[in-house]
Write an enzyme that holds these catalytic residues in place. Structure first.
Site, PDB file in Angstrom:
ATOM      1  N   ARG A   1       0.875  -1.188   0.000  1.00 33.38           N
ATOM      2  CA  ARG A   1       0.000   0.000   0.000  1.00 33.38           C
ATOM      3  C   ARG A   1       0.901   1.224   0.000  1.00 33.38           C
ATOM      4  NH1 ARG A   1      -5.018  -1.353   0.276  1.00 33.38           N
ATOM      5  NH2 ARG A   1      -5.702  -3.284   1.249  1.00 33.38           N
TER       6      ARG A   1
ATOM      7  N   THR B   1     -10.284  -4.116  -7.870  1.00 35.63           N
ATOM      8  CA  THR B   1     -10.973  -3.801  -6.624  1.00 35.63           C
ATOM      9  C   THR B   1     -11.940  -4.928  -6.325  1.00 35.63           C
ATOM     10  OG1 THR B   1     -12.827  -2.557  -5.743  1.00 35.63           O
ATOM     11  CG2 THR B   1     -12.396  -2.276  -8.079  1.00 35.63           C
ATOM     12  N   ILE B   2     -11.558  -5.733  -5.351  1.00 37.83           N
ATOM     13  CA  ILE B   2     -12.404  -6.884  -5.008  1.00 37.83           C
ATOM     14  C   ILE B   2     -13.766  -6.382  -4.495  1.00 37.83           C
ATOM     15  CG2 ILE B   2     -11.749  -7.177  -2.565  1.00 37.83           C
ATOM     16  CD1 ILE B   2     -11.365 -10.217  -3.269  1.00 37.83           C
ATOM     17  N   ASP B   3     -13.772  -5.113  -4.001  1.00 39.48           N
ATOM     18  CA  ASP B   3     -15.034  -4.539  -3.498  1.00 39.48           C
ATOM     19  C   ASP B   3     -15.940  -4.105  -4.635  1.00 39.48           C
ATOM     20  OD1 ASP B   3     -13.614  -4.842  -1.217  1.00 39.48           O
ATOM     21  OD2 ASP B   3     -13.586  -2.729  -0.622  1.00 39.48           O
TER      22      ASP B   3
ATOM     23  N   GLY C   1     -15.437  -4.833   1.690  1.00 42.39           N
ATOM     24  CA  GLY C   1     -16.390  -3.793   1.267  1.00 42.39           C
ATOM     25  C   GLY C   1     -16.198  -2.588   2.161  1.00 42.39           C
TER      26      GLY C   1
ATOM     27  N   TYR D   1      -8.995 -13.121   4.029  1.00 41.26           N
ATOM     28  CA  TYR D   1      -7.780 -13.552   3.317  1.00 41.26           C
ATOM     29  C   TYR D   1      -8.018 -14.880   2.583  1.00 41.26           C
ATOM     30  CZ  TYR D   1      -5.920  -9.915   6.330  1.00 41.26           C
ATOM     31  OH  TYR D   1      -5.718  -8.715   6.962  1.00 41.26           O
ATOM     32  N   MET D   2      -8.972 -15.699   3.092  1.00 41.43           N
ATOM     33  CA  MET D   2      -9.243 -16.976   2.387  1.00 41.43           C
ATOM     34  C   MET D   2     -10.015 -16.700   1.086  1.00 41.43           C
ATOM     35  SD  MET D   2     -10.029 -19.494   5.617  1.00 41.43           S
ATOM     36  CE  MET D   2     -10.207 -20.979   4.613  1.00 41.43           C
ATOM     37  N   ILE D   3     -10.554 -15.485   0.956  1.00 46.65           N
ATOM     38  CA  ILE D   3     -11.261 -15.122  -0.290  1.00 46.65           C
ATOM     39  C   ILE D   3     -10.282 -14.422  -1.238  1.00 46.65           C
ATOM     40  CG2 ILE D   3     -13.015 -13.542  -1.230  1.00 46.65           C
ATOM     41  CD1 ILE D   3     -14.748 -14.161   1.235  1.00 46.65           C
TER      42      ILE D   3
END
EC number: 2.7.1.11
Lengths: 473, 473, 473, 473
Positions: free
Chosen positions: B165, B219-221, B265, B376-378
């Protein structure tokens, strides 16, 4: 069973700058005085937050969205969703759901969400399942469906209503609809079944019955035109990876190992193409749309020889409908045998081509070929998360449309939006991979396979204009 | 880091009937005499079958596709894909790829397909990986990338280039680009990173460097505006089902069992919403966009009490950014702490709300609450098949765009088509769930949860017009 | 709740060459004139092919099987299986099943197979489920169980009977058994619950009730002595791999990335050990049996520093019960808080040690630590195929034993054979990893972690003789 | 290739009370003056904590553990594990590994752990892979193996060394061993390959070569005698569930639907039996050991008719070797065709019986039969967690044994303990399901299928005493 909806019934609305709406039939066309009622959704707690409950009557979605500043606006379809007024009072509704043709991940989810949509959103209590496909209308008792019976069905593959091929007798079906007092018919099936839906709709119109008919397109091959993709396709491509991985492991573990995987795709190679693109372990992808030949220069045998010499192993993915011309030639018999759904009864191209490869190389090299047919292990799984959401919205869109008085339509995703599409546009042709399109070029570049096109084929394929396969990525 | 691209640089092209193209910068804007070369694709065997190699210069895609016959044609973006002429000769290219911010399924696939696209389609051999995010430009050696090093990386999650980051120092980064002679920069990252990309592009323009900058939104969100969905989102919603299933089993096995699942999210609840819709086992979904309160009438505690009395168990899904106002209030300290990417450093709402529920019900009833944080598992799983194909096309589109001279753009799916989108439109705001939209209404109707809106909130939310969350289903 | 079965009741049978049978109580001990009946199995079609229906009365299984030519024959346990004569007529049986304590994959399968075993093999129709653990005996209605209600339960995790910790009131439980006329009690639970079973059995004997009590050991930690492994253990180790894979991906994607996974294991580190051995991506495995320290030479911080310098990333697996001494020291409060099942209430060692590592390295290096607690995502899955078969045989063995008149026993796999084990041997101590055993040496050699043993610990551990942890591989 | 190890070489050691040790050959038998060295393990940090490094010379494990007080102690095998002294210095060792026959989950894990075991525990650096099975000894170059090359291979199925059937030429193989100076040979293969190992060992002894030969039994069918189960068996039974689930979904979705699944099991039905027991959705399981017939009373067709009438659908699991007698009869040709490994070349019983069922019922009822052959999708997956640990211990046991001078042995789990078993006991017969055993009775009771035994068969089967299939549950 072909249904040519008489031209006169196509509801074409034109607008400025070449705007065309190919609209779908509506109750008000045949029953202008039919009473309407306020949509119960407006009193539904869940929907109270929704700023704009109802879809605007003029909302439409363009079919073609790659445009130029001066392109004509072209064909549009009506946007799906709830309308201000509905044409059925909850207690008047007697709905029925039928599933036809082969299995596909998500069938049970669509059934569940039609029942939940009718009950939660529109307070409908009387919902029947038709047992075992079209034949169930006239040859079987109906199955009572309610929230309890469908609650957990999305967890398993297949269809709780049972299915079958064929058995479409329009008169008997509409007789049964009439006898039972059914006034909403939800038909989940492939293009054969959608043709059946169109015929039922026509008969209902002829008899001036106040019955709504809605089609939900089910085709694991993704061979239905106009719509982006059909439910269950993502799940099928995902499951196919297991078979391709196994073929790759078997191929790499044996001297001159070949792993050959047959995937669904009677007329269209979308599953084979997408499974190949997603995998990256495939050396050669054969689909119905891309002719190939075995012997001689530029043929499959030459390419197999070359690739085995390069990397010592090879994975071939073949769609069930590929190479049928070669097969029939060798079998010297017509392949116009059709199954009960009117689909070309295919010889097993996988077994056939495995044998031809083994025979060809028998005297040339030690070669180990493993043939994998994962068809039923793909069709029978429950839908994955993204297909689950897609099934939910398809089912809800169908229910909204029927309640809003629309009729004789198939619901489908067009450019990411749910729309109502006239039956004829769904059944007029099959959605095929356009091998002159960039998606197929991406496939060829990912496998580095030759195009297997003889000079003649190249000319023919260049005339293939048509709308690029609507798997528009 | 906010980048306000000076208005003067927005390339707006207007056309008839309200047609607007928000175009992206191009080499020719700053270097009108820059030489161009024939696109090597035309000699590429795989592409020889493609009838129409190159995207038409005028091809554009509309942002808004729900239209009326007389709607203005509105904003369009340039269609992605290969062009006739390219602005780089293969051997002149020195490309670099950087991955920034949190993990997301598909990162390695995008890296792989940029390398494969540059090599197979454009013959580019010199490709560098930037080690560990923006900081890697100036604080690390580069990583040599070629077909061999990336061949199998798509099989594992994470990013082989490492990420971090923050660390965005525009001057140092552009110095490094200049020193190394890099002329193509591919930036895979979230909206913070895309803001960084915009700043790099601006600095490059100021220095009149012939360097192309392309952003691939990660962006996973799914909180990046304009685009349909970001790569990895489907895989994330799929993996989230494991956590929700576990929460449901734990909840149903204990007296007054509650399973509470925290999902990604930060500002947008798309994953929580879609995972809930796909699951059907969730009783309550809490997202940043939909304020809620705990105590008193209409609050969460009341609803929990009611639902436990009805069914004896309950599953709650909460997005990490939900309820932050409640949290900060109780913690009486500013929550404007930011992480290195400029994202609000969140207190763990999951742990906090678990404790509040336990405390509230401690004296009222025996209650067993199990808290699951599968984040973290996702994030760390490899992308599934449909995301894999999506990553491939995004990467190839970015490469086509850069080779064709386009610059300062983010590639993204708009209504199912790949397009080039100006940085400013990507970074100007976040894509949020519009709780007055029908998708959220579907969620509420699937969980039967109250809207938790106090009167004040209802008024506020009704002013929330804006473009419905572009998760347009 | 400790139960010390008075010595006098141990049924020890000795034989030649040091042969000892630790037998289990039998109806005939207390009711020598109890009528017996022919086992209905002999008329069961499925068993008609079986050559030797019934287990020989003298069949026993040795506890210790690594022997020398002259070793004493040592302790044996009675072999499980159907006997010639049974002590219950089908219609006289009123059986009940109770599940206690935390969840574990396979609970529903054991419930299902007890019901199927009683019905198919012994024609028993009256079977009750006790709702929500021991408390359900006296505070709840019973749940009717039959073939239909249990048919599909093995497909989902958790327990359809509900469970809870504690609530063991022997008198109230036996009162309820007596009132309801229950004469067969199947208790599925951990060592706390097996102690409860022993107490119930004692009370039943005191009251001279003709009631059989059988224990099925459920411990996902595998901390029950004598038995090879408990059902659900294989499934748990398999599911744990998802968390370890995620930790490895997160660790390798960030500079000095650490992935820390907390796994079940309150007193015994079997899951942590086996998950580590199965994974090969783990750098350090911390278990309750192997003390470790943080600071200074040979400590965990030193090893973390070393390993991060070597490979730039690290995966640590820690059992929930590891390092509790360090934790309590730092918390300066007694950790003798116990949960309702009498288990030491653990502080979350995972959260604690994550914070300690972050604090320690905060000023030394940029370090990214991701903490994953997959506990509930492991406990709540259905059992995998091999555990499914194991659950079936355990359940059937329990039913055969009870019908044959055996009483006060726990059923369990000893050296691959199902046996009847006296309660006291199950509850007298916990099965622990012996860190001076070769299995732990394999672990250390696979992670290359130091033993973290200070000189004092080494001496202490060398005195740890004891029977090697019965995970005898 | 049968190897009858001359009786004189069987090392039988007898002891009190009927104790018999069937020992394995040792270097000291042929080279009494061979130098020995201290086992390097004692200086290995990981092993420093181990209290008892080395296995006691007298440690043995009984074959039969269901005993009576006065049973003779019976046959024992030598316990596996490291010994005090070793017969090779690390740098003198030139080891080779070969994988033969069909694929099986875990092959790569065993290869990896032999390499890791030799390197980490014994400092051996020179390890060769034999390319493509026995033929690779004399027809191929060897493959260099070290920690780096094997590091990640356990993540994929198959074998990185390649495999093949047959190609066993003892003289050429031992010539190659001699030429290359190989002194440790690890052979991973089925019973055909273990016979090959025995022949190699014999030839080596004849030539008085100081070469150790160790066998690791690989048989996905689990048809090797004496050992509890072979590696990969658990994984195979787990994967088979996918095919059975698909068959069940297809069967329940069609009128009179039959799902027929062919599973591995040439001579032994263990996978079919265990997959059926684990699934609970199977109506009929057909294995080689249990003869059946089609037509007439008590035949398969009658049972199919009955079960379809009862539940409207049916799932049949058939082992590839079942019903071969029926097949050959109908094909009127000898089925003594053998594949290159000497295995009976089987006609595809699955395709054959599918056609026979379709033909039989064609005129009787509408019946939809779906045939699934998941063989390669089961063989090619990587091993699951419990098989992974099992492969690790098997590989380490083989390495310990060879280093300790043992020779001509197969390593295997006997009653849960790793042991060294003489080749002849492994190759003398096949491990078969004993259909008069209780395990098969459990199967029959779970499917409620008839035994399909004609009177004659019943008498024959009753003579089948033999040691119950060592899948001793």
């Amino acid at each position: 069973m072909s249904s040519s909806v008489p031209n006169s019934d196509r509801k074409i609305v034109t607008g400025p700058a070449g705007y065309i709406l190919e609209d779908v039939p509506h109750f008000s066309d045949d029953f202008p005085d039919h009473p309407t009622y306020p949509n119960p959704l407006q009193d539904n707690a869940a929907y109270s937050v929704v700023k704009q409950y109802f879809v605007d009557e003029d909302d439409t979605v363009p079919q073609k969205i790659v445009v130029h500043p001066d392109s004509p606006r072209g064909t549009h379809f009506r946007r799906a969703g709830p309308r201000q007024r509905v044409y059925f009072e909850s207690d008047d509704v007697l709905a029925c759901i039928v599933t036809c043709g082969g299995l596909c991940p998500g069938l049970n989810t669509v059934i569940r969400e039609i029942v939940c949509g009718l009950s939660y959103m529109y307070g409908v209590k009387r919902i029947l399942g038709i047992d075992g496909g079209y034949r169930g209308f006239y040859a079987r008792n109906t199955i009572h469906l309610d929230l309890k019976t469908v609650n957990d069905i999305h967890r398993s593959g297949g269809t709780i209503l049972g299915t079958s091929r064929g058995g479409h007798n329009t008169t008997k079906i509409v007789d049964s609809i009439q006898d039972r007092g059914i006034n909403q018919v939800y038909i989940i099936g492939g293009d054969g079944s959608q043709k059946g839906a169109a015929a039922i709709f026509e008969e209902i119109r002829k008899r001036k019955l106040k019955v709504a008919v809605a089609g939900i397109p089910k085709t694991i091959d993704n061979d239905i035109p106009i719509i982006d993709r059909s439910f269950g396709f993502d799940t099928a491509v995902e499951e196919a990876q297991r078979a391709i991985n196994a073929a790759h492991v078997e191929a790499t573990s044996f001297e001159n190992g070949i792993g050959l995987v047959k995937l669904m795709g009677r007329y269209s190679g979308f599953i084979a193409m997408h499974a190949t693109l997603a995998s990256r372990d495939v050396d050669c992808c054969l689909i119905p749309e891309s002719p190939f030949f075995l012997e001689g220069s530029g043929g499959l045998f030459e390419f197999i020889d070359k690739r085995l010499k390069e990397s010592g192993h090879m994975v071939i993915v073949i769609a069930e409908g590929a190479g049928q011309d070669l097969l029939s030639e060798s079998m010297k018999e017509s392949t116009t045998l059709k199954d009960a759904s009117g689909n070309k009864l295919l010889q097993d191209i996988g077994l056939w081509i495995s044998q031809r490869i083994k025979d060809h190389f028998a005297k040339k090299m030690t070669l180990t070929l493993k043939y994998i047919d994962p068809t039923y292990m793909i069709r029978a799984v429950p839908s994955n998360a993204s297909d689950n959401v897609c099934c939910t919205l398809l089912a809800q869109s169908a229910v909204h449309g029927v309640m809003a008085g629309y009729n004789g339509f198939t619901v489908g995703l067009v450019n990411g939006r749910h729309t109502y599409i006239p039956f004829n546009r769904i059944t007029e042709k099959q959605n095929k991979v356009v091998i002159t399109d960039r998606m197929w070029a991406r496939l060829l570049s990912s496998t580095n396979q030759p195009s297997f096109m003889k000079q003649a084929d190249k000319i023919h394929s260049n005339q293939l204009v048509g709308e690029p396969g609507t798997m528009k990525w």
